[in-house]
Design an enzyme around this catalytic site. Structure first.
Site, PDB file in Angstrom:
ATOM      1  N   GLU A 192       7.098  60.967 100.078  1.00 15.77           N
ATOM      2  CA  GLU A 192       6.646  62.369  99.987  1.00 15.77           C
ATOM      3  C   GLU A 192       6.876  62.909  98.579  1.00 15.77           C
ATOM      4  O   GLU A 192       7.638  63.855  98.379  1.00 15.77           O
ATOM      5  CB  GLU A 192       7.427  63.227 100.994  1.00 15.77           C
ATOM      6  CG  GLU A 192       7.277  62.791 102.435  1.00 15.77           C
ATOM      7  CD  GLU A 192       8.360  63.405 103.329  1.00 15.77           C
ATOM      8  OE1 GLU A 192       9.193  64.188 102.838  1.00 15.77           O
ATOM      9  OE2 GLU A 192       8.375  63.089 104.523  1.00 15.77           O
ATOM     10  N   LYS A 239       4.167  71.548  99.093  1.00 17.26           N
ATOM     11  CA  LYS A 239       4.992  72.727  98.821  1.00 17.26           C
ATOM     12  C   LYS A 239       5.285  72.851  97.333  1.00 17.26           C
ATOM     13  O   LYS A 239       5.498  73.935  96.815  1.00 17.26           O
ATOM     14  CB  LYS A 239       6.306  72.645  99.591  1.00 17.26           C
ATOM     15  CG  LYS A 239       7.147  71.425  99.236  1.00 17.26           C
ATOM     16  CD  LYS A 239       8.451  71.387  99.967  1.00 17.26           C
ATOM     17  CE  LYS A 239       8.333  70.963 101.413  1.00 17.26           C
ATOM     18  NZ  LYS A 239       8.045  69.509 101.614  1.00 17.26           N
ATOM     19  N   HIS A 273      15.576  61.974 102.493  1.00 14.82           N
ATOM     20  CA  HIS A 273      15.237  62.599 101.205  1.00 14.82           C
ATOM     21  C   HIS A 273      16.507  62.555 100.372  1.00 14.82           C
ATOM     22  O   HIS A 273      17.523  63.136 100.767  1.00 14.82           O
ATOM     23  CB  HIS A 273      14.766  64.042 101.418  1.00 14.82           C
ATOM     24  CG  HIS A 273      14.019  64.590 100.247  1.00 14.82           C
ATOM     25  ND1 HIS A 273      14.534  64.585  98.969  1.00 14.82           N
ATOM     26  CD2 HIS A 273      12.785  65.134 100.142  1.00 14.82           C
ATOM     27  CE1 HIS A 273      13.655  65.116  98.138  1.00 14.82           C
ATOM     28  NE2 HIS A 273      12.583  65.450  98.821  1.00 14.82           N
TER      29      HIS A 273
HETATM   30  C1  LIG Z   1      10.793  67.199 103.154  1.00 15.36           C
HETATM   31  C2  LIG Z   1      10.493  67.163 101.705  1.00 15.36           C
HETATM   32  N1  LIG Z   1       9.741  66.168 101.232  1.00 15.36           N
HETATM   33  C3  LIG Z   1       9.415  66.076  99.927  1.00 15.36           C
HETATM   34  C4  LIG Z   1       9.837  67.030  99.023  1.00 15.36           C
HETATM   35  C5  LIG Z   1       9.411  66.895  97.587  1.00 15.36           C
HETATM   36  O1  LIG Z   1      10.469  66.618  96.747  1.00 15.36           O
HETATM   37  P1  LIG Z   1      10.189  66.277  95.234  1.00 15.36           P
HETATM   38  O2  LIG Z   1       9.342  67.332  94.655  1.00 15.36           O
HETATM   39  O3  LIG Z   1      11.528  66.204  94.614  1.00 15.36           O
HETATM   40  O4  LIG Z   1       9.506  64.936  95.206  1.00 15.36           O
HETATM   41  C6  LIG Z   1      10.661  68.081  99.459  1.00 15.36           C
HETATM   42  C7  LIG Z   1      11.152  69.081  98.518  1.00 15.36           C
HETATM   43  O5  LIG Z   1      11.882  69.991  98.819  1.00 15.36           O
HETATM   44  C8  LIG Z   1      10.986  68.156 100.841  1.00 15.36           C
HETATM   45  O6  LIG Z   1      11.737  69.157 101.332  1.00 15.36           O
END
Ligand SMILES: Cc1ncc(COP(=O)(O)O)c(C=O)c1O
Length: 464
Positions: free
Chosen positions: A309, A105, A233
């Protein structure tokens, strides 16, 4: 060495004798997948091997301002795939036990995705479309976690039909939904952790409070569902490395609690929130790796599989955005009414550039980013770099920088210190890889900025 051949409608990853052990041969899988899907030709862009500066300069040098060529005049990114690879190596060196599942994402750029797929990374997907695009790369379903605790029925069914089994949940209703549409799922209980040390507080929306865990596990047991472990998270844009350690301690408690409900957890997902490479003060990846790595090793034996993640960690520093100053307004003040101090501190010029808040700079609103404009081309001279000699001598004034739409929310920098710029000059912005292009809209008819690719790591070779 990783050598990625890009051919008209497929790509292959050719292991070299010197290769990194992570490299996998994807060619046959990709072919099969594409044959199965009847996938149309993939447009594979050229990947250069120049520095980011050379890429920017070459593009600007090729642009003729008199031509009226809108494509060449538009804002554009330079993506450095070598930087993504460096981040991957850094991860593998500092946190070898924890398997990265890229949170796509953050930036589902097709070339980044191909590179990470070929490196053997997993993927965190939030929707059917994201799952589909990862499967289309030839990635096995076991390398996907559907990490959205609240899912649409048909998306759960899609995961079932495509053998994507790992998925998160944080509420009882979701368990009933999963029982109905994906009874074989491997469920991961997302728990609530302290996200007060993060810019984006995901706990407002997701995560089971610890006092609800018992009843969720009881429901899963009654439904005969397979809960394999815990995820959390700490929040995106986390600025305290200790948050990771504290969250792991909470997860341990849930592992112990699960035994009372007949579950023997063997899976821990430590989520995202890892800082991008340009963050070198405060929270750094080194600090997080030290705290997280040691807490995980202390509390969880080797039989527990640990994944993460990371999103911004991989791509934040890999994308640079170049934008043209398309218009300028000079602010005329009534000198009698404005105090001298005010004069020096309030903007004397307004610059309008051709990407904005509704495009790449949505990160200002959604991701709390501060974007600093840097001068790229001024008066026909290429001046990349913060300490370019030509710029050091230049007097600077306070100016505001705006995006191209007709909306006044479209403000990128309210008080930028810039030398006097003219229409037709260019500005650039570093560290624009995370939560930028992925959520860019076409509001007011402006298109998303195009991406040009290079790799500055000699071990990553793309060729067509
Ligand atoms: C479920 C989940 N995992 C991972 C991420 C990635 O977070 P980051 O870019 O801070 O590593 C997000 C970001 O919104 C998320 O909602």
């Amino acid at each position: 060495m990783i050598d990625i051949s890009l051919q008209q409608d497929q790509y292959e990853v050719v292991p070299n004798l010197m290769q990194h052990t992570l490299v996998e041969v994807l060619k046959s899988r990709v072919k099969t997948q594409m044959e199965m899907n009847g996938t149309a030709k993939i447009n594979v862009p050229e990947v250069h091997t120049r520095s980011v500066s050379d890429m920017l300069e070459a593009r600007l040098a090729a642009f003729d301002p008199e031509s009226g060529d809108a494509e060449a005049e538009n804002a554009f990114y330079v993506a450095d795939l070598g930087e993504v690879y460096r981040q991957h190596l850094r991860w593998k060196t500092l946190m070898p036990r924890i398997e990265p599942f890229f949170a796509m994402k953050c930036n589902p750029d097709p070339m980044v995705m191909r590179l990470l797929a070929s490196l053997g990374a997993g993927f965190d997907c939030a929707s059917k479309n994201e799952i589909q695009s990862v499967l289309n790369l030839g990635v096995e379903p076991s390398r996907i976690i559907y990490a959205n605790p609240c899912k649409q029925n048909s998306f759960v069914k899609y995961a079932y039909m495509n053998n994507v089994r790992m998925m998160t949940f944080d509420n009882a209703e979701e368990l009933h939904k999963i029982k109905r549409f994906h009874p074989d799922a491997q469920l991961v209980l997302r728990i609530l952790t302290d996200d007060s040390k993060s810019l984006c507080k995901l706990g407002l929306k997701f995560g089971a409070p610890l006092d609800t865990v018992a009843s969720l596990l009881a429901t899963a047991q009654q439904l005969d569902l397979d809960v394999i472990g815990v995820s959390f998270h700490v929040g995106s844009g986390c600025f305290d490395a200790n948050a990771f350690g504290e969250a792991v301690i909470r997860a341990r408690r849930v592992f112990d609690q699960a035994k009372d409900y007949g579950f023997d957890f063997k899976f821990l997902d430590v989520g995202g929130g890892f800082p991008s490479a340009h963050v070198t003060e405060g929270i750094t990846f080194e600090k997080v790796a030290r705290i997280l790595g040691s807490t995980v090793d202390t509390l969880f034996g080797p039989e527990v599989r640990v994944i993460a993640e990371p999103g911004r960690y991989y791509v934040g520093s890999a994308f640079t955005l170049a934008t043209q100053v398309v218009a300028r307004r000079t602010i005329h003040r009534d000198s009698d009414t404005v105090a001298i101090e005010d004069e020096q501190e309030s903007p004397s010029h307004m610059y309008y550039i051709n990407d904005g808040m509704y495009g790449s700079f949505n990160c200002i609103m959604f991701d709390h980013q501060v974007c600093e404009p840097l001068v790229l081309l001024r008066d026909g001279e290429y001046v990349y770099g913060r300490d370019h000699p030509r710029l050091i001598q230049e007097p600077r004034g306070v100016a505001s920088v705006w995006g191209p739409t007709c909306d006044s929310i479209d403000l990128i920098a309210a008080n930028a210190r810039l030398p006097l710029m003219e229409t037709g000059d260019w500005l650039y912005f570093e560290n624009m890889g995370a939560y930028t292009i992925t959520a860019a809209s076409q509001f007011n008819g402006f298109r998303r900025s195009e991406v040009l690719y290079t790799t500055t790591h000699q071990d990553v070779i793309f060729h067509i």
